[in-house]
Design an enzyme around this catalytic site. Structure first.
Site, PDB file in Angstrom:
ATOM      1  N   LYS A 159     -11.618   0.693  -1.595  1.00  0.00           N
ATOM      2  CA  LYS A 159     -10.659   1.310  -2.496  1.00  0.00           C
ATOM      3  C   LYS A 159     -11.269   1.377  -3.903  1.00  0.00           C
ATOM      4  O   LYS A 159     -12.115   2.223  -4.128  1.00  0.00           O
ATOM      5  CB  LYS A 159      -9.327   0.608  -2.386  1.00  0.00           C
ATOM      6  CG  LYS A 159      -8.652   1.121  -1.085  1.00  0.00           C
ATOM      7  CD  LYS A 159      -7.820   0.219  -0.314  1.00  0.00           C
ATOM      8  CE  LYS A 159      -7.478   0.897   1.017  1.00  0.00           C
ATOM      9  NZ  LYS A 159      -6.964  -0.009   2.007  1.00  0.00           N
ATOM     10  N   HIS A 216      -5.385  -3.280  -2.714  1.00  0.00           N
ATOM     11  CA  HIS A 216      -5.022  -2.371  -3.804  1.00  0.00           C
ATOM     12  C   HIS A 216      -4.910  -3.086  -5.144  1.00  0.00           C
ATOM     13  O   HIS A 216      -4.469  -2.491  -6.127  1.00  0.00           O
ATOM     14  CB  HIS A 216      -3.709  -1.648  -3.480  1.00  0.00           C
ATOM     15  CG  HIS A 216      -3.785  -0.836  -2.235  1.00  0.00           C
ATOM     16  ND1 HIS A 216      -4.234   0.463  -2.212  1.00  0.00           N
ATOM     17  CD2 HIS A 216      -3.508  -1.156  -0.956  1.00  0.00           C
ATOM     18  CE1 HIS A 216      -4.219   0.931  -0.974  1.00  0.00           C
ATOM     19  NE2 HIS A 216      -3.776  -0.044  -0.195  1.00  0.00           N
ATOM     20  N   SER A 236       0.801  -1.225   0.000  1.00  0.00           N
ATOM     21  CA  SER A 236       0.000   0.000   0.000  1.00  0.00           C
ATOM     22  C   SER A 236       0.834   1.275   0.000  1.00  0.00           C
ATOM     23  O   SER A 236       0.375   2.294  -0.511  1.00  0.00           O
ATOM     24  CB  SER A 236      -0.951  -0.010   1.192  1.00  0.00           C
ATOM     25  OG  SER A 236      -0.247  -0.152   2.403  1.00  0.00           O
TER      26      SER A 236
HETATM   27  C1  LIG Z   1      -6.742  -0.089   3.398  1.00  0.00           C
HETATM   28  C2  LIG Z   1      -6.158  -1.405   3.692  1.00  0.00           C
HETATM   29  C3  LIG Z   1      -6.728  -2.251   4.654  1.00  0.00           C
HETATM   30  C4  LIG Z   1      -7.842  -1.808   5.550  1.00  0.00           C
HETATM   31  O1  LIG Z   1      -9.043  -1.715   4.881  1.00  0.00           O
HETATM   32  P1  LIG Z   1     -10.208  -0.820   5.496  1.00  0.00           P
HETATM   33  O2  LIG Z   1     -11.430  -1.316   4.830  1.00  0.00           O
HETATM   34  O3  LIG Z   1      -9.881   0.584   5.176  1.00  0.00           O
HETATM   35  O4  LIG Z   1     -10.210  -1.091   6.985  1.00  0.00           O
HETATM   36  C5  LIG Z   1      -6.200  -3.514   4.799  1.00  0.00           C
HETATM   37  N1  LIG Z   1      -5.133  -3.923   4.068  1.00  0.00           N
HETATM   38  C6  LIG Z   1      -4.548  -3.107   3.168  1.00  0.00           C
HETATM   39  C7  LIG Z   1      -3.372  -3.602   2.390  1.00  0.00           C
HETATM   40  C8  LIG Z   1      -5.031  -1.827   2.972  1.00  0.00           C
HETATM   41  O5  LIG Z   1      -4.436  -1.010   2.113  1.00  0.00           O
END
Ligand SMILES: *Cc1c(COP(=O)(O)O)cnc(C)c1O
Length: 398
Positions: free
Chosen positions: A240, A209, A181
């Protein structure tokens, strides 16, 4: 109480002095290529809304229709009486889209990772994971109390040595982000799956992602590597590229049932508001049937990569919409972000502990919603900011 407050104040002052103090900026109106912050319009190069769906009226309309039909709250845990038609339809759509036997939705990605790992693994098990895995995976691994080994970032030689050196464990698992990320690079899933099969491990991926971004069908990193049926635990988020909120795990019906009994972050929490589930379902449908969004995203990615290269700025990675521009020190990263903000560009500085000490960076993300001229404006602003700061970006943090 006074002494506690003095402690807290001292802690915050220390963060301030080190350029590590964090604040919230309030965004007015919807997410999009432009957002309004502090009354000013800024081009947004910080969001994970890769396909530009967070502000899409079709998601809002689906939520609004559900609000009128289903009300707002889910009223109880899914296992009590909070599992509504909207949750069931979302899980069916996810399983269908991902070509999985079953899907299970969690309230957030953080909760999914903590719940899955602590449900499936225990003290008799072994977990091998990448040093740059997301905090929610790390927290889930610690909570599981499994014995763990952390391998250097994407270092398959080191992983294989660890797997060979420690052949114990009732269950063995390799756990990895697909797209990292804060770095934007991609885990070599094909090799991870080979190693897992050779050394008797399950594989769990966090495709937060990757979903919507990778793979011709947008099904994520496992599709990109052609290993969808070789990854037992495929977790991803709806927050996302899907443009919504929540998370899922795809796998076998048996995996789903075990998690339904044992994942405490699912059992002991209220179901998502049904309108959220409905909006996410529509987000997935759009993601699946509008591949032109993915094409535009990758055109923008290539355009930004070429522009940076022409300026002499070499990001650590340009394979995904996440461009880490490493600065090094925390204070210079913050000054750079401030200069961009003065030029109407939102590109947030990412500092420790989110990234390792000494690797503070601008994390720039492009989306399908950006226009060519937006990226041109970003490039010009980066050029001026870098010159003002003695080429800190062109040196790449060195
Ligand atoms: C954003 C993210 C999460 C958390 O997801 P949320 O729904 O925002 O709690 C978990 N793992 C990765 C790799 C992320 O980028």
């Amino acid at each position: 109480m006074e002494t506690v407050e003095a402690l807290w104040r001292a802690q915050i002052e220390e963060w301030s002095a080190r350029g590590l103090r964090r604040t919230l900026r309030t965004v007015e109106g919807p997410q999009g290529r432009e957002v309004v912050v502090g009354g000013r319009r800024r081009l947004n190069f910080s969001s994970n809304d890769y396909l530009g769906l967070a502000g899409d009226p079709r998601l809002a309309a689906a939520a609004a229709a559900s609000l009128r039909r289903d009300g707002f709250g889910a009223g109880a845990s899914r296992l009590v009486c909070g599992h509504m038609r909207a949750h069931a339809r979302l899980e069916e759509e996810l399983a269908r889209f991902k070509g999985a036997e079953a899907a299970l939705v969690f309230s957030t990605g953080y909760m999914a990772n903590v719940g899955i790992l602590s449900a499936l693994f225990g003290p008799h098990d072994r977990i091998f994971f990448d040093r740059l895995d997301h905090a929610s995976l790390v927290d889930g691994i610690l909570l599981s109390r499994a014995r763990w080994r952390r391998y250097p970032h994407r270092d398959m030689g080191a992983l294989e040595r660890m797997l060979a050196a420690d052949r114990g464990g009732r269950l063995r698992a390799i756990v990895t982000d697909t797209v990292f990320s804060m770095d934007g690079d991609i885990a070599p899933l094909d090799r991870i799956v080979d190693l897992a099969e050779r050394y008797g491990c399950l594989v769990m991926i966090d495709d937060a992602h990757g979903l919507g971004v990778l793979g011709a069908g947008g099904r994520g990193a496992a599709e990109h590597f052609g290993v969808e049926d070789r990854v037992a635990i495929r977790m991803g988020t709806l927050s996302k590229a899907v443009g919504g909120f929540g998370a899922y795990v795809c796998g076998s019906a048996l995996l789903r049932e075990i998690l339904l009994h044992r994942a405490r972050s699912l059992v002991y929490t209220t179901g998502l508001p049904p309108c959220v589930a409905e909006a996410c379902r529509v987000g997935i449908e759009i993601l699946a049937c509008e591949p032109e969004r993915r094409d535009r995203l990758h055109e923008n990615r290539r355009y930004l990569a070429a522009g940076l290269k022409a300026m002499g700025i070499v990001p650590a990675c340009t394979e995904t919409p996440i461009f880490p521009l490493i600065v090094g020190g925390d204070a210079p990263a913050v000054s750079l972000a401030r200069r961009l903000a003065d030029e109407g560009i939102l590109a947030v500085a990412i500092r420790p502990p989110t990234v390792p000490e000494g690797t503070a960076r601008l994390r720039i993300t492009v989306t399908a919603a950006h226009r060519r001229e937006d990226i041109d404006r970003l490039l010009e602003a980066l050029d001026r900011a870098d010159r003002a700061l003695d080429g800190v970006l062109r040196r790449g943090g060195r």
